[in-house]
Motif scaffolding. Sequence first.
Motif, PDB file in Angstrom:
ATOM      1  N   VAL A  37       0.876  -1.171   0.000  1.00 32.97           N
ATOM      2  CA  VAL A  37       0.000   0.000   0.000  1.00 32.97           C
ATOM      3  C   VAL A  37       0.913   1.221   0.000  1.00 32.97           C
ATOM      4  N   ILE A  38       0.683   2.110  -0.959  1.00 29.08           N
ATOM      5  CA  ILE A  38       1.580   3.233  -1.226  1.00 29.08           C
ATOM      6  C   ILE A  38       0.846   4.547  -1.009  1.00 29.08           C
ATOM      7  N   ASP A  39       1.483   5.460  -0.293  1.00 25.09           N
ATOM      8  CA  ASP A  39       1.008   6.838  -0.237  1.00 25.09           C
ATOM      9  C   ASP A  39       1.991   7.710  -0.992  1.00 25.09           C
ATOM     10  N   THR A  40       1.477   8.532  -1.912  1.00 23.86           N
ATOM     11  CA  THR A  40       2.360   9.400  -2.682  1.00 23.86           C
ATOM     12  C   THR A  40       2.975  10.501  -1.817  1.00 23.86           C
ATOM     13  N   HIS A  41       2.323  10.825  -0.691  1.00 26.11           N
ATOM     14  CA  HIS A  41       2.845  11.831   0.233  1.00 26.11           C
ATOM     15  C   HIS A  41       1.989  11.802   1.491  1.00 26.11           C
ATOM     16  N   VAL A  42       2.337  12.623   2.467  1.00 28.19           N
ATOM     17  CA  VAL A  42       1.523  12.774   3.673  1.00 28.19           C
ATOM     18  C   VAL A  42       0.381  13.725   3.333  1.00 28.19           C
ATOM     19  N   HIS A  43      -0.803  13.176   3.202  1.00 23.44           N
ATOM     20  CA  HIS A  43      -1.960  13.931   2.722  1.00 23.44           C
ATOM     21  C   HIS A  43      -2.502  14.884   3.783  1.00 23.44           C
ATOM     22  N   ALA A  44      -3.062  15.992   3.309  1.00 29.85           N
ATOM     23  CA  ALA A  44      -3.706  16.953   4.206  1.00 29.85           C
ATOM     24  C   ALA A  44      -5.212  17.010   4.008  1.00 29.85           C
ATOM     25  N   ASP A  45      -5.747  16.315   2.991  1.00 25.94           N
ATOM     26  CA  ASP A  45      -7.166  16.446   2.672  1.00 25.94           C
ATOM     27  C   ASP A  45      -7.980  15.184   2.937  1.00 25.94           C
ATOM     28  N   HIS A  46      -7.323  14.102   3.309  1.00 18.83           N
ATOM     29  CA  HIS A  46      -8.040  12.893   3.704  1.00 18.83           C
ATOM     30  C   HIS A  46      -7.121  12.031   4.555  1.00 18.83           C
ATOM     31  N   ILE A  47      -7.698  11.113   5.295  1.00 16.19           N
ATOM     32  CA  ILE A  47      -6.909  10.176   6.094  1.00 16.19           C
ATOM     33  C   ILE A  47      -6.659   8.921   5.274  1.00 16.19           C
ATOM     34  N   THR A  48      -5.407   8.499   5.238  1.00 16.88           N
ATOM     35  CA  THR A  48      -5.048   7.317   4.479  1.00 16.88           C
ATOM     36  C   THR A  48      -5.566   6.039   5.149  1.00 16.88           C
ATOM     37  N   ALA A  49      -5.810   5.025   4.327  1.00 17.02           N
ATOM     38  CA  ALA A  49      -6.211   3.707   4.829  1.00 17.02           C
ATOM     39  C   ALA A  49      -5.017   2.769   4.966  1.00 17.02           C
ATOM     40  N   SER A  50      -3.802   3.298   4.873  1.00 16.11           N
ATOM     41  CA  SER A  50      -2.614   2.442   4.859  1.00 16.11           C
ATOM     42  C   SER A  50      -2.531   1.534   6.084  1.00 16.11           C
TER      43      SER A  50
END
Length: 240
Positions: A53-66
């Motif tokens: 599971v990949i996040d392109t960056h630390v998001h500010a507009d939603h919480i990741t499901a990682s």
Amino acid sequence: MLFRQLFDPESSTYTYLLADEATGEAVIIDPVLEQAERDLALIEALGLKLVYVIDTHVHADHITASDLLRKRTGCTTILSEKAGVECADRPVKDGDRIRFGSQELEVLETPGHTSGCLSFVTGDRAMAFTGDALLIGGTGRTDFQQGDAHQLYRSITEKLFRLPESTVVYPGHDYKGRTASTIGDEKRLNPRLGQGKTEEDFVEIMANLGLPYPKKIDAALPANLRCGSAQAPSMEHVDS
């Protein structure tokens, strides 16, 4: 390669599921917490094994499901080594390869929206997943999370725009119902940096966008510094 593009309407976030059809090994890019059950059901229905599971960056507009996906499937979480987080199982850097079955994604560091932004390109250069760096007819904003318009311009023009013009661009968001673009189209048509706009042109455009404060940042940023975990927040790296 099996490919699915998924959408979260609240945050206008695209999530991407890719899999090697021979082995069933799969990766998911930028999953949204509220859509995790949908994504898990799709993975099960397709008979896939989620390995990354990949996040392109630390998001500010939603919480990741990682973190949730890691707990439910045993997959490995991936973030940039420059993202300023300790929760990722595999921190990656420019040039690294993420392999699943016979498929692979190459890591491109494309900072500027945040200091830890990544893009991912398929081995055949047919597809690029650009996160919040390059959007369709736009770019990520550069006014928070160590954003830097100069850096973002160079990330796009010196890395993404050097991909083949036929490479299909799959962004992290779109707010107008568009699903994809191409490198060639963005080089020609992107109003912020296409048609030969200079770095100075781009910096001036970004300085005058007047964008509102992200409505979910106060909840999303601390959670995403923990890969979406619900544990008590640690704000040591909120400037990352």
